[in-house]
Write a protein that holds these residues in place. Sequence first.
Motif, PDB file in Angstrom:
ATOM      1  N   TYR A 110       0.833  -1.197   0.000  1.00  0.00           N
ATOM      2  CA  TYR A 110       0.000   0.000   0.000  1.00  0.00           C
ATOM      3  C   TYR A 110       0.872   1.254   0.000  1.00  0.00           C
ATOM      4  O   TYR A 110       1.942   1.281   0.609  1.00  0.00           O
ATOM      5  CB  TYR A 110      -0.882   0.056   1.252  1.00  0.00           C
ATOM      6  N   LEU A 136      -4.710   4.729   2.611  1.00  0.00           N
ATOM      7  CA  LEU A 136      -3.901   3.572   2.236  1.00  0.00           C
ATOM      8  C   LEU A 136      -4.401   3.102   0.878  1.00  0.00           C
ATOM      9  O   LEU A 136      -5.592   2.833   0.718  1.00  0.00           O
ATOM     10  CB  LEU A 136      -4.041   2.448   3.261  1.00  0.00           C
ATOM     11  N   SER A 137      -3.509   3.026  -0.101  1.00  0.00           N
ATOM     12  CA  SER A 137      -3.961   2.718  -1.459  1.00  0.00           C
ATOM     13  C   SER A 137      -3.014   1.750  -2.147  1.00  0.00           C
ATOM     14  O   SER A 137      -1.805   1.943  -2.152  1.00  0.00           O
ATOM     15  CB  SER A 137      -4.063   4.009  -2.284  1.00  0.00           C
ATOM     16  N   ARG A 138      -3.600   0.704  -2.749  1.00  0.00           N
ATOM     17  CA  ARG A 138      -2.830  -0.180  -3.619  1.00  0.00           C
ATOM     18  C   ARG A 138      -2.674   0.429  -5.015  1.00  0.00           C
ATOM     19  O   ARG A 138      -1.898  -0.078  -5.820  1.00  0.00           O
ATOM     20  CB  ARG A 138      -3.533  -1.527  -3.738  1.00  0.00           C
TER      21      ARG A 138
END
Length: 231
Positions: free
Chosen positions: A55, A67-69
């Motif tokens: 992430y 939080l980012s993929r």
Amino acid sequence: MPIRVLFWNVGDELWSIGSMVQEIKRVDADLVALVEAESYLSTEQEFWKNTFPGYRFQTGKNGFMLLSRLPTTASEYGNFGRMGRYLKINLKADVSQSGASSISEAFVVYLVDINSDILRSRKEALQKLAEEVAQEKENPVLIVGDFNTPGDSVHFNPLRKLCRNSFEQAGEGYNATWPLPLPVLDLDAIWVNSFFQVSSSENRWTWYSDHRPVVADLLLQTTPASGKPAD
């Protein structure tokens, strides 16, 4: 591309950071957006990187946490006067085309936290949000947040002309999100415009905040539901 989104107001830290992390991991979302996360922001960034490998971790003023993929290309802050604030994030995701090919499609996320001041109307804040979203009408738009306004309020009418509430579209069960343990108002929500299909939506039960986590499974498209091609 299927995208799972989690929004959660974690303002009342009823349990430990470990409990909050466990709930986020159970959801396994591609995009995790938190507000009122001030009590967690003092934790070293190394903790978040080690806890959520894969992430991208972003924090900012006003207790926002992301939080980012998916790759983040830009972000900026804005406000609704005295009635709240938002974080605008530009992300990219792969969108399947005919056959095995795919393209990278940009989309816009608004992370919203509207104030709970009982002496002030939410009308102006939600009108300003709709005006912001209208400027992005040619692009996929995702809005997640604590609106401190019940979903059936007339103040959502300007936004309803542009977007859909994911729980109203595909949710099941009890939709109120606040206050736990006996929620009576649906203040937290995920909204999308016509570039997204909503596969499912769920308001989860936890004891780790006074707000329920809100989850939606979305499918990002290159054309809106109306058939109008994206630019």
